[in-house]
Design a protein around this motif. Structure first.
Motif, PDB file in Angstrom:
ATOM      1  N   SER A   1     -24.918  -6.643  -1.025  1.00 35.10           N
ATOM      2  CA  SER A   1     -25.469  -5.986  -2.214  1.00 35.10           C
ATOM      3  C   SER A   1     -24.794  -6.451  -3.495  1.00 35.10           C
ATOM      4  CB  SER A   1     -25.323  -4.462  -2.074  1.00 35.10           C
ATOM      5  OG  SER A   1     -25.723  -3.804  -3.262  1.00 35.10           O
ATOM      6  N   ARG A   2     -23.453  -6.465  -3.513  1.00 34.08           N
ATOM      7  CA  ARG A   2     -22.759  -6.849  -4.743  1.00 34.08           C
ATOM      8  C   ARG A   2     -22.917  -8.337  -5.046  1.00 34.08           C
ATOM      9  NH1 ARG A   2     -23.128  -3.233  -7.727  1.00 34.08           N
ATOM     10  NH2 ARG A   2     -21.532  -4.118  -9.083  1.00 34.08           N
ATOM     11  N   GLY A   3     -22.866  -9.173  -4.016  1.00 34.09           N
ATOM     12  CA  GLY A   3     -23.068 -10.598  -4.232  1.00 34.09           C
ATOM     13  C   GLY A   3     -24.425 -10.895  -4.829  1.00 34.09           C
ATOM     14  N   HIS A   4     -25.458 -10.230  -4.313  1.00 32.18           N
ATOM     15  CA  HIS A   4     -26.807 -10.397  -4.862  1.00 32.18           C
ATOM     16  C   HIS A   4     -26.872  -9.921  -6.311  1.00 32.18           C
ATOM     17  CE1 HIS A   4     -28.424 -11.309  -0.860  1.00 32.18           C
ATOM     18  NE2 HIS A   4     -29.550 -11.627  -1.460  1.00 32.18           N
TER      19      HIS A   4
ATOM     20  N   LEU B   1     -23.854 -13.278   7.878  1.00 31.74           N
ATOM     21  CA  LEU B   1     -25.218 -12.895   8.221  1.00 31.74           C
ATOM     22  C   LEU B   1     -26.181 -13.951   7.684  1.00 31.74           C
ATOM     23  CD1 LEU B   1     -25.175  -9.043   7.577  1.00 31.74           C
ATOM     24  CD2 LEU B   1     -24.893 -10.260   9.737  1.00 31.74           C
ATOM     25  N   GLU B   2     -26.882 -14.591   8.597  1.00 32.42           N
ATOM     26  CA  GLU B   2     -27.737 -15.721   8.245  1.00 32.42           C
ATOM     27  C   GLU B   2     -28.814 -15.351   7.237  1.00 32.42           C
ATOM     28  OE1 GLU B   2     -28.749 -19.907   9.031  1.00 32.42           O
ATOM     29  OE2 GLU B   2     -26.986 -18.631   9.312  1.00 32.42           O
ATOM     30  N   ASN B   3     -29.428 -14.169   7.400  1.00 32.28           N
ATOM     31  CA  ASN B   3     -30.523 -13.795   6.488  1.00 32.28           C
ATOM     32  C   ASN B   3     -30.029 -13.608   5.065  1.00 32.28           C
ATOM     33  OD1 ASN B   3     -29.155 -11.451   7.470  1.00 32.28           O
ATOM     34  ND2 ASN B   3     -30.790 -10.154   6.692  1.00 32.28           N
ATOM     35  N   ARG B   4     -28.838 -13.054   4.896  1.00 27.63           N
ATOM     36  CA  ARG B   4     -28.296 -12.882   3.552  1.00 27.63           C
ATOM     37  C   ARG B   4     -27.956 -14.232   2.923  1.00 27.63           C
ATOM     38  NH1 ARG B   4     -24.146  -7.668   3.924  1.00 27.63           N
ATOM     39  NH2 ARG B   4     -25.738  -6.105   4.380  1.00 27.63           N
TER      40      ARG B   4
ATOM     41  N   PHE C   1     -16.068 -22.119   3.817  1.00 34.22           N
ATOM     42  CA  PHE C   1     -16.151 -22.430   2.387  1.00 34.22           C
ATOM     43  C   PHE C   1     -14.802 -22.920   1.859  1.00 34.22           C
ATOM     44  CE2 PHE C   1     -15.064 -20.567  -1.782  1.00 34.22           C
ATOM     45  CZ  PHE C   1     -15.853 -21.367  -2.602  1.00 34.22           C
ATOM     46  N   LEU C   2     -13.737 -22.241   2.248  1.00 33.08           N
ATOM     47  CA  LEU C   2     -12.414 -22.572   1.730  1.00 33.08           C
ATOM     48  C   LEU C   2     -11.859 -23.866   2.319  1.00 33.08           C
ATOM     49  CD1 LEU C   2     -10.892 -18.979   1.829  1.00 33.08           C
ATOM     50  CD2 LEU C   2     -11.568 -20.253  -0.221  1.00 33.08           C
ATOM     51  N   ALA C   3     -12.501 -24.392   3.367  1.00 40.65           N
ATOM     52  CA  ALA C   3     -12.016 -25.610   4.021  1.00 40.65           C
ATOM     53  C   ALA C   3     -12.502 -26.880   3.324  1.00 40.65           C
ATOM     54  CB  ALA C   3     -12.448 -25.620   5.483  1.00 40.65           C
ATOM     55  N   VAL C   4     -13.432 -26.763   2.390  1.00 40.75           N
ATOM     56  CA  VAL C   4     -13.954 -27.946   1.704  1.00 40.75           C
ATOM     57  C   VAL C   4     -13.356 -28.020   0.303  1.00 40.75           C
ATOM     58  CG1 VAL C   4     -16.091 -27.781   3.032  1.00 40.75           C
ATOM     59  CG2 VAL C   4     -15.992 -26.792   0.733  1.00 40.75           C
ATOM     60  N   PRO C   5     -13.346 -29.198  -0.298  1.00 44.46           N
ATOM     61  CA  PRO C   5     -12.799 -29.322  -1.657  1.00 44.46           C
ATOM     62  C   PRO C   5     -13.590 -28.498  -2.668  1.00 44.46           C
ATOM     63  CG  PRO C   5     -12.983 -31.480  -0.608  1.00 44.46           C
ATOM     64  CD  PRO C   5     -13.689 -30.507   0.286  1.00 44.46           C
ATOM     65  N   LYS C   6     -12.951 -28.139  -3.745  1.00 49.22           N
ATOM     66  CA  LYS C   6     -13.558 -27.350  -4.824  1.00 49.22           C
ATOM     67  C   LYS C   6     -14.808 -28.057  -5.359  1.00 49.22           C
ATOM     68  CE  LYS C   6     -12.305 -25.444  -9.401  1.00 49.22           C
ATOM     69  NZ  LYS C   6     -13.102 -26.287 -10.308  1.00 49.22           N
ATOM     70  N   PHE C   7     -15.919 -27.310  -5.436  1.00 47.49           N
ATOM     71  CA  PHE C   7     -17.158 -27.911  -5.931  1.00 47.49           C
ATOM     72  C   PHE C   7     -17.860 -27.051  -6.981  1.00 47.49           C
ATOM     73  CE2 PHE C   7     -18.328 -25.407  -2.190  1.00 47.49           C
ATOM     74  CZ  PHE C   7     -19.448 -24.701  -2.628  1.00 47.49           C
ATOM     75  N   ALA C   8     -17.212 -25.972  -7.430  1.00 48.79           N
ATOM     76  CA  ALA C   8     -17.793 -25.110  -8.460  1.00 48.79           C
ATOM     77  C   ALA C   8     -16.690 -24.692  -9.423  1.00 48.79           C
ATOM     78  CB  ALA C   8     -18.446 -23.882  -7.832  1.00 48.79           C
ATOM     79  N   ASP C   9     -17.099 -24.146 -10.563  1.00 40.88           N
ATOM     80  CA  ASP C   9     -16.107 -23.661 -11.524  1.00 40.88           C
ATOM     81  C   ASP C   9     -15.425 -22.388 -11.041  1.00 40.88           C
ATOM     82  OD1 ASP C   9     -16.685 -25.648 -13.542  1.00 40.88           O
ATOM     83  OD2 ASP C   9     -18.515 -24.533 -13.997  1.00 40.88           O
ATOM     84  N   ALA C  10     -16.204 -21.531 -10.389  1.00 43.57           N
ATOM     85  CA  ALA C  10     -15.699 -20.191 -10.059  1.00 43.57           C
ATOM     86  C   ALA C  10     -16.316 -19.706  -8.758  1.00 43.57           C
ATOM     87  CB  ALA C  10     -16.018 -19.218 -11.188  1.00 43.57           C
ATOM     88  N   VAL C  11     -15.733 -18.653  -8.223  1.00 42.47           N
ATOM     89  CA  VAL C  11     -16.230 -18.049  -7.001  1.00 42.47           C
ATOM     90  C   VAL C  11     -16.320 -16.543  -7.187  1.00 42.47           C
ATOM     91  CG1 VAL C  11     -13.894 -17.966  -6.027  1.00 42.47           C
ATOM     92  CG2 VAL C  11     -15.858 -17.790  -4.507  1.00 42.47           C
ATOM     93  N   VAL C  12     -17.387 -15.953  -6.670  1.00 41.30           N
ATOM     94  CA  VAL C  12     -17.521 -14.499  -6.604  1.00 41.30           C
ATOM     95  C   VAL C  12     -17.100 -14.061  -5.216  1.00 41.30           C
ATOM     96  CG1 VAL C  12     -19.119 -12.543  -6.651  1.00 41.30           C
ATOM     97  CG2 VAL C  12     -19.417 -14.436  -8.270  1.00 41.30           C
ATOM     98  N   ILE C  13     -16.094 -13.197  -5.129  1.00 42.00           N
ATOM     99  CA  ILE C  13     -15.639 -12.685  -3.834  1.00 42.00           C
ATOM    100  C   ILE C  13     -16.119 -11.251  -3.699  1.00 42.00           C
ATOM    101  CG2 ILE C  13     -13.641 -12.112  -2.404  1.00 42.00           C
ATOM    102  CD1 ILE C  13     -12.191 -14.464  -3.663  1.00 42.00           C
ATOM    103  N   SER C  14     -17.167 -11.080  -2.904  1.00 41.36           N
ATOM    104  CA  SER C  14     -17.765  -9.753  -2.697  1.00 41.36           C
ATOM    105  C   SER C  14     -17.882  -9.467  -1.206  1.00 41.36           C
ATOM    106  CB  SER C  14     -19.128  -9.670  -3.392  1.00 41.36           C
ATOM    107  OG  SER C  14     -19.920 -10.817  -3.114  1.00 41.36           O
TER     108      SER C  14
ATOM    109  N   LEU D   1     -31.230   2.070   1.926  1.00 42.04           N
ATOM    110  CA  LEU D   1     -31.796   1.199   2.954  1.00 42.04           C
ATOM    111  C   LEU D   1     -31.328  -0.239   2.848  1.00 42.04           C
ATOM    112  CD1 LEU D   1     -35.483   2.502   3.193  1.00 42.04           C
ATOM    113  CD2 LEU D   1     -33.486   3.174   4.531  1.00 42.04           C
ATOM    114  N   TYR D   2     -30.724  -0.612   1.725  1.00 38.53           N
ATOM    115  CA  TYR D   2     -30.248  -1.986   1.558  1.00 38.53           C
ATOM    116  C   TYR D   2     -29.295  -2.399   2.667  1.00 38.53           C
ATOM    117  CZ  TYR D   2     -25.889   0.112  -0.067  1.00 38.53           C
ATOM    118  OH  TYR D   2     -24.721   0.833  -0.132  1.00 38.53           O
ATOM    119  N   VAL D   3     -28.591  -1.429   3.234  1.00 42.19           N
ATOM    120  CA  VAL D   3     -27.567  -1.737   4.230  1.00 42.19           C
ATOM    121  C   VAL D   3     -28.171  -2.290   5.519  1.00 42.19           C
ATOM    122  CG1 VAL D   3     -27.483   0.528   5.361  1.00 42.19           C
ATOM    123  CG2 VAL D   3     -25.415  -0.843   5.214  1.00 42.19           C
ATOM    124  N   PHE D   4     -29.465  -2.049   5.754  1.00 42.69           N
ATOM    125  CA  PHE D   4     -30.087  -2.448   7.013  1.00 42.69           C
ATOM    126  C   PHE D   4     -30.727  -3.832   6.965  1.00 42.69           C
ATOM    127  CE2 PHE D   4     -30.727   2.351   7.377  1.00 42.69           C
ATOM    128  CZ  PHE D   4     -29.582   2.514   8.139  1.00 42.69           C
TER     129      PHE D   4
END
Length: 475
Positions: free
Chosen positions: A74-77, A99-102, A124-137, A313-316
């Motif tokens: 939910s927060r990542g979206h 979760l594949e669908n998310r 994700f953390l095993a590959v070299p940096k490829f973005a400016d920033a990361v959202v950790i949710s 219902l978002y949780v389902f």
């Protein structure tokens, strides 16, 4: 500078939405007090209207920032939506979720290439940096490790609250941000909502004189409590964080921000009163779907909350709101359990008293037994009083006996539609994008230093609650 000029420069006069009128329960207040509303006369040297321009959500920068979403729930979206509104300013270029669908939902909406779609965050953390920033949710207990590693890899971080599960881990994140000179914005979204921005501006303007004390309440709507803190992901304080942090670190942060002085000591109490085994009605089964004889009268019935009222219902991750699909989830997941037969330990009511520098005080109440959510705040000053409910607040001036109200309907502003927490969700991302684009953490009102300070307050509150002692807050 004259006071009126100061207020004008603060944005409290001029463009924006000027409103006046009766405050919360103002008809009753007006009948029993000398205060009048609305304020019509222009009294020199006084704050005569609560006009405050609401800033556009579009970032004030020309650089497009790229981000990866780690935790596509939910927060990542929510934060990824900003890239849909302002693609020239923010682009989502990576996603990680078990979760594949998310994962595929975010990837599809933002055109993320296959090589930047990951399952577990370790991938994700095993590959070299490829973005400016990361959202950790990710879930609460999975904030610390990815944040520490992302900072080491050179990412700036938008970190969902709470930062981590222990005070030490929170302080580690602060030290890591300093070590690698990275920007960390904790998602204290209330700071970024127009309501709380206006509230703080008025306090800082001197309109109520010197702030003396604050009363602040966070009501957790009864079904929300049952969903999140009895049946749901945050039910166990040891697996996640204590409820004072999991739910109310927003509130501690707001109190620290408005009072604008360090907290010196805290005294807290509270307990789990209702949602425990001994309070189960005789014959209540383990699940609401097991033919509970009290289902049609219990306010916490999972069938009533999820099937009839269609809440949370978002949780389902369901393809539709079909009743039978929901019932199947209630039969097979923890969300169908009787609230008296869960493995929860979070208090359902919590109080904390705080003393800040210069003797300023605050009292905080979190309570699970209300029909609504949304914070309630009262601020007492030497020359005035403010009362608000997160959609409007009213200022009473002791000298003039007049009242003024701020009640801008943020949700009706087109670009703010869909931004939760009174507009704070997307406003936070705007400021984070600006901070990353300019590499200037002062673009954020909630720097990592400020966020860790309010987290420490939460850990000390829990220490006080468990020890039944007043605790000093050392930053």
């Amino acid at each position: 500078m004259k006071r009126r000029d100061f207020l004008r420069n603060c944005g409290l006069f001029g463009a924006g939405v000027a409103v006046s009128g009766m405050g919360i329960d103002a008809a009753a207040a007006n009948a029993s007090s000398p205060f009048e509303a609305p304020l019509a006369d222009d009294v020199p040297g006084e704050l005569n209207d609560l006009t405050l321009p609401i800033r556009s959500l579009e970032p004030n920068t020309h650089k497009q920032v790229t981000i990866a979403i780690v935790g596509a729930g939910s927060r990542g979206h929510t934060y990824a939506k900003f890239a849909e509104k302002f693609p020239e300013h923010l682009k989502v270029v990576g996603v990680s979720d078990i979760l594949e669908n998310r994962k595929l939902d975010i990837a599809g909406k933002h055109g993320i290439p296959k090589e930047h779609q990951f399952g577990d965050y370790h991938e994700f953390l095993a590959v070299p940096k490829f973005a400016d920033a990361v959202v950790i949710s990710t879930p609460d207990d999975l904030h610390y490790e990815p944040c520490m590693k992302a900072l080491e890899l050179g990412y700036d971080v938008l970190l969902e609250k709470p930062c981590a599960q222990t005070e030490k881990e929170c302080r580690d994140i602060l030290a890591q941000a300093k070590k690698y000179n990275r920007i960390v914005a904790v998602c204290h979204v209330l700071r970024y909502s127009p309501y709380f921005i206006a509230l703080r501006e008025v306090v800082n303007s001197g309109a109520i004189g010197d702030l003396v004390s604050v009363q602040h309440m966070e009501p957790i709507q009864y079904a929300h409590m049952a969903h999140s803190y009895v049946r749901g992901n945050w039910r166990d304080s040891k697996q996640t964080t204590p409820i004072i942090l999991a739910k109310s670190c927003h509130d501690l942060d707001i109190l620290r921000w408005i009072i604008d002085k360090p907290c010196k000591s805290i005294s807290a109490d509270g307990s789990l009163t209702l949602f425990k085994e001994e309070n189960a009605p005789k014959g209540a089964p383990a699940r609401c779907t097991d033919g509970c004889p009290y289902e049609d009268t219990c306010p916490y019935s999972a069938i009533d909350i999820y099937v009839r009222k269609k809440r949370h219902l978002y949780v389902f991750d369901l393809p539709s709101k079909d009743d039978e699909l929901i019932m199947e989830k209630l039969r097979t997941t923890g969300y169908g359990r009787c609230v008296y037969h869960c493995d929860n330990d979070q208090p359902d009511h919590y109080v904390a008293n705080m003393v800040f520098e210069e003797g300023k005080t605050a009292s905080f109440t979190m309570d699970a037994f209300s029909p609504w959510g949304g914070r309630r705040t009262r601020i007492m000053g030497t020359k005035g009083f403010i009362e608000g409910d997160m959609s409007q607040f009213t200022l009473w001036d002791f000298r003039t006996g007049k009242a003024k109200t701020w009640n801008k309907k943020v949700s009706e502003i087109p670009e703010y539609k869909g931004s939760g927490h009174g507009g704070g969700d997307l406003a936070l991302v705007r400021d984070f994008v600006e901070a990353v684009a300019t590499q200037d953490p002062t673009r954020l009102t909630s720097t990592i230093d400020a966020s860790i300070e309010s987290h420490v307050m939460g850990f000390m509150a829990e220490k006080s609650r468990k020890s039944n002692k007043k605790v000093s807050v050392k930053l």
